[in-house]
Design an enzyme around this catalytic site. Structure first.
Site, PDB file in Angstrom:
ATOM      1  N   ILE A  17       0.834  -1.216   0.000  1.00  0.00           N
ATOM      2  CA  ILE A  17       0.000   0.000   0.000  1.00  0.00           C
ATOM      3  C   ILE A  17       0.865   1.260   0.000  1.00  0.00           C
ATOM      4  O   ILE A  17       0.351   2.370   0.067  1.00  0.00           O
ATOM      5  CB  ILE A  17      -0.966   0.037   1.208  1.00  0.00           C
ATOM      6  CG1 ILE A  17      -0.243  -0.251   2.522  1.00  0.00           C
ATOM      7  CG2 ILE A  17      -2.114  -0.925   0.998  1.00  0.00           C
ATOM      8  CD1 ILE A  17      -1.153  -0.236   3.739  1.00  0.00           C
ATOM      9  N   GLY A  18       2.166   1.070  -0.073  1.00  0.00           N
ATOM     10  CA  GLY A  18       3.018   2.258  -0.155  1.00  0.00           C
ATOM     11  C   GLY A  18       4.478   1.831  -0.135  1.00  0.00           C
ATOM     12  O   GLY A  18       4.811   0.808   0.455  1.00  0.00           O
ATOM     13  N   GLY A  20       8.714   3.630  -0.513  1.00  0.00           N
ATOM     14  CA  GLY A  20       9.529   4.829  -0.714  1.00  0.00           C
ATOM     15  C   GLY A  20      10.852   4.624  -0.016  1.00  0.00           C
ATOM     16  O   GLY A  20      11.201   3.502   0.350  1.00  0.00           O
ATOM     17  N   GLY A  23      10.895   2.599   3.140  1.00  0.00           N
ATOM     18  CA  GLY A  23      10.694   1.147   3.137  1.00  0.00           C
ATOM     19  C   GLY A  23       9.426   0.827   2.378  1.00  0.00           C
ATOM     20  O   GLY A  23       9.004   1.595   1.507  1.00  0.00           O
ATOM     21  N   VAL A  25       5.253  -0.527   2.760  1.00  0.00           N
ATOM     22  CA  VAL A  25       4.122  -0.729   3.668  1.00  0.00           C
ATOM     23  C   VAL A  25       3.169  -1.731   3.030  1.00  0.00           C
ATOM     24  O   VAL A  25       2.835  -1.603   1.845  1.00  0.00           O
ATOM     25  CB  VAL A  25       3.387   0.594   3.966  1.00  0.00           C
ATOM     26  CG1 VAL A  25       2.246   0.355   4.943  1.00  0.00           C
ATOM     27  CG2 VAL A  25       4.363   1.626   4.537  1.00  0.00           C
ATOM     28  N   LYS A  40       4.871  -1.745   8.147  1.00  0.00           N
ATOM     29  CA  LYS A  40       5.949  -1.094   7.406  1.00  0.00           C
ATOM     30  C   LYS A  40       7.226  -1.890   7.641  1.00  0.00           C
ATOM     31  O   LYS A  40       7.614  -2.131   8.781  1.00  0.00           O
ATOM     32  CB  LYS A  40       6.165   0.348   7.870  1.00  0.00           C
ATOM     33  CG  LYS A  40       7.271   1.063   7.087  1.00  0.00           C
ATOM     34  CD  LYS A  40       7.518   2.486   7.541  1.00  0.00           C
ATOM     35  CE  LYS A  40       8.309   2.552   8.811  1.00  0.00           C
ATOM     36  NZ  LYS A  40       8.749   3.938   9.138  1.00  0.00           N
ATOM     37  N   ASP A 138       5.900  16.551  11.408  1.00  0.00           N
ATOM     38  CA  ASP A 138       5.794  16.197   9.982  1.00  0.00           C
ATOM     39  C   ASP A 138       4.326  16.105   9.564  1.00  0.00           C
ATOM     40  O   ASP A 138       3.920  15.180   8.851  1.00  0.00           O
ATOM     41  CB  ASP A 138       6.523  14.874   9.693  1.00  0.00           C
ATOM     42  CG  ASP A 138       6.883  14.746   8.199  1.00  0.00           C
ATOM     43  OD1 ASP A 138       7.109  13.616   7.729  1.00  0.00           O
ATOM     44  OD2 ASP A 138       6.885  15.790   7.505  1.00  0.00           O
ATOM     45  N   ASN A 143       0.643  12.209   5.665  1.00  0.00           N
ATOM     46  CA  ASN A 143       0.658  11.582   7.001  1.00  0.00           C
ATOM     47  C   ASN A 143      -0.672  11.693   7.734  1.00  0.00           C
ATOM     48  O   ASN A 143      -0.739  11.459   8.935  1.00  0.00           O
ATOM     49  CB  ASN A 143       1.772  12.214   7.866  1.00  0.00           C
ATOM     50  CG  ASN A 143       3.141  11.875   7.332  1.00  0.00           C
ATOM     51  OD1 ASN A 143       3.312  10.880   6.618  1.00  0.00           O
ATOM     52  ND2 ASN A 143       4.127  12.710   7.648  1.00  0.00           N
ATOM     53  N   ASP A 185       2.501   8.186  10.990  1.00  0.00           N
ATOM     54  CA  ASP A 185       3.939   8.390  10.781  1.00  0.00           C
ATOM     55  C   ASP A 185       4.574   9.234  11.888  1.00  0.00           C
ATOM     56  O   ASP A 185       4.710  10.450  11.778  1.00  0.00           O
ATOM     57  CB  ASP A 185       4.226   9.022   9.423  1.00  0.00           C
ATOM     58  CG  ASP A 185       5.711   8.903   9.095  1.00  0.00           C
ATOM     59  OD1 ASP A 185       6.079   8.992   7.919  1.00  0.00           O
ATOM     60  OD2 ASP A 185       6.505   8.681  10.043  1.00  0.00           O
TER      61      ASP A 185
HETATM   62  C1  LIG Z   1       1.484   4.426   2.550  1.00  0.00           C
HETATM   63  N1  LIG Z   1       0.393   4.032   3.440  1.00  0.00           N
HETATM   64  C2  LIG Z   1      -0.876   3.733   3.052  1.00  0.00           C
HETATM   65  C3  LIG Z   1      -1.618   3.383   4.179  1.00  0.00           C
HETATM   66  C4  LIG Z   1      -3.038   2.934   4.134  1.00  0.00           C
HETATM   67  C5  LIG Z   1      -3.966   4.075   3.783  1.00  0.00           C
HETATM   68  O1  LIG Z   1      -5.216   3.542   3.446  1.00  0.00           O
HETATM   69  C6  LIG Z   1      -0.776   3.479   5.301  1.00  0.00           C
HETATM   70  C7  LIG Z   1      -0.916   3.288   6.697  1.00  0.00           C
HETATM   71  C8  LIG Z   1       0.191   3.495   7.531  1.00  0.00           C
HETATM   72  C9  LIG Z   1       1.474   3.877   7.024  1.00  0.00           C
HETATM   73  C10 LIG Z   1       2.664   4.034   7.872  1.00  0.00           C
HETATM   74  C11 LIG Z   1       3.318   5.275   7.899  1.00  0.00           C
HETATM   75  C12 LIG Z   1       4.452   5.468   8.696  1.00  0.00           C
HETATM   76  C13 LIG Z   1       4.936   4.437   9.505  1.00  0.00           C
HETATM   77  C14 LIG Z   1       4.315   3.186   9.470  1.00  0.00           C
HETATM   78  C15 LIG Z   1       3.190   3.005   8.650  1.00  0.00           C
HETATM   79 CL1  LIG Z   1       2.466   1.449   8.648  1.00  0.00          CL
HETATM   80  C16 LIG Z   1       1.608   4.073   5.637  1.00  0.00           C
HETATM   81  C17 LIG Z   1       0.498   3.885   4.802  1.00  0.00           C
HETATM   82  C18 LIG Z   1      -0.269   3.250   8.895  1.00  0.00           C
HETATM   83  O2  LIG Z   1       0.382   3.343   9.946  1.00  0.00           O
HETATM   84  N2  LIG Z   1      -1.591   2.886   8.836  1.00  0.00           N
HETATM   85  C19 LIG Z   1      -2.022   2.909   7.552  1.00  0.00           C
HETATM   86  O3  LIG Z   1      -3.179   2.635   7.212  1.00  0.00           O
END
Ligand SMILES: Cn1cc(CCO)c2c3c(c(-c4ccccc4Cl)cc21)C(=O)NC3=O
Length: 296
Positions: A17-18, A20, A23, A25, A40, A138, A143, A185
């Site tokens: 789901i992401g 960069g 790392g 996700v 992540k 941030d 975020n 984040d």
């Molecule tokens: C890129 N991305 C997309 C999503 C899902 C949105 O529907 C997402 C999440 C997270 C995070 C995230 C950010 C920063 C640190 C750890 C995590 Cl798991 C990143 C996410 C997170 O902590 N929870 C998420 O849903």
């Protein structure tokens, strides 16, 4: 060597789901409780490096922050085969930057009511973070994550959510769901008293932080909240540097034409050059609470 992977043992990987520099996700299902989580996976930082300090700050911040309705919830973190893994709450509505990009393509934008709900939810989370003597540093659309409670994931709501629906009345359907905005984040979270500042995204940073003046860190979060809300309301890209960047820091921000002057003046006050002139999170809540259109 221990080649049992807790990640494989406990989770079923669903989809990326992401990804960069931070790392990758994944949306995963926990095999025991059947719930979805966001995991992540990043390379284990070099011992003693700034990355290691940041990774520790992220996990410690989550642990200290506990659970709050407008913070993405932390569950666990561990290291395996040279990776760091953090398990967080999965927010099923995407993040604010993906919604803004969608609106930009559709030519639609957030109503004033939605902007006030966004402002209130993030201000509630900031009031909580700041009350613990911490700052996020941030705040930006990437975020801010969205949770749509299951019952509101009806087709009509999804249609209005995903495709903007037919018109205003469709979009207004969103205003009545219990849609929640959550700050995620925690990689830049630090303490107000003994700050270890890792600068966030410069598009959302106030001048004093770039000048390494850390005397009013909570007001840096307020500054970033204003530009985050403004980005959602205008769908415009903020400058990273140069004339335009300074122009905004001199409080030149074109008003959001579909919002009341009182809301526009709140956003302007939040980016005052002097941090002391910016409202606290509590001030933002009280200034933003007189909004007829959306409850919660
Ligand atoms: C890129 N991305 C997309 C999503 C899902 C949105 O529907 C997402 C999440 C997270 C995070 C995230 C950010 C920063 C640190 C750890 C995590 Cl798991 C990143 C996410 C997170 O902590 N929870 C998420 O849903």
């Amino acid at each position: 060597e221990n080649n049992i992977s807790r990640y494989q043992e406990e989770f079923k990987e669903v989809v990326v789901i992401g990804s960069g520099s931070f790392g990758t996700v994944y949306k995963c299902i926990n095999r025991l409780d059947g719930c979805a989580y966001a995991l992540k996976k990043s390379h284990k930082p070099v011992a003693g490096s700034a990355d290691e300090a940041a990774a520790l700050r992220e996990v410690c911040a989550h642990a200290v922050l506990g659970s709050h309705s407008h913070l993405v919830r932390y569950y666990s973190a561990w290291a395996e085969d040279n990776h760091m893994i953090i398990q967080n709450e999965f927010c099923n509505g995407g993040n604010l930057s993906s919604i803004i990009a969608h609106n930009r393509d559709e030519g639609s934008k957030f109503t004033e009511g939605e902007l006030k709900r966004l402002t209130r939810h993030v201000a509630l989370a900031l009031q909580y973070i700041h009350s613990l003597g911490l700052v996020h540093l941030d705040i930006k659309p990437d975020n801010i994550f969205v949770s749509l409670p299951e019952q509101s994931l009806s087709v009509s709501c999804l249609v209005s959510f995903q495709d903007g629906g037919e018109g205003e009345e469709e979009r207004s359907g969103l205003e009545n769901t219990q849609l929640l905005y959550k700050i995620g984040d925690m990689g830049h979270v630090t303490s107000v008293r003994d700050p270890q500042v890792e600068e966030g995204d410069c598009r959302y940073l106030p001048r004093e932080i770039l000048q390494e003046d850390y005397r009013a860190l909570p007001k840096a979060d307020i500054f970033a909240l204003s530009l985050t809300v403004y980005t959602a309301g205008s769908c415009c890209e903020l400058p990273k540097n140069g004339e335009e960047w300074h122009h905004i820091r001199n409080r030149h921000l074109p008003p959001l034409d579909h919002c009341a002057p009182s809301f526009n003046s709140l956003l302007l006050r939040m980016i005052s050059e002097k941090p002391a002139e910016r409202p606290t999170a509590a001030d933002v809540l009280s200034l933003c609470s007189f909004c007829p259109s959306t409850k919660s």
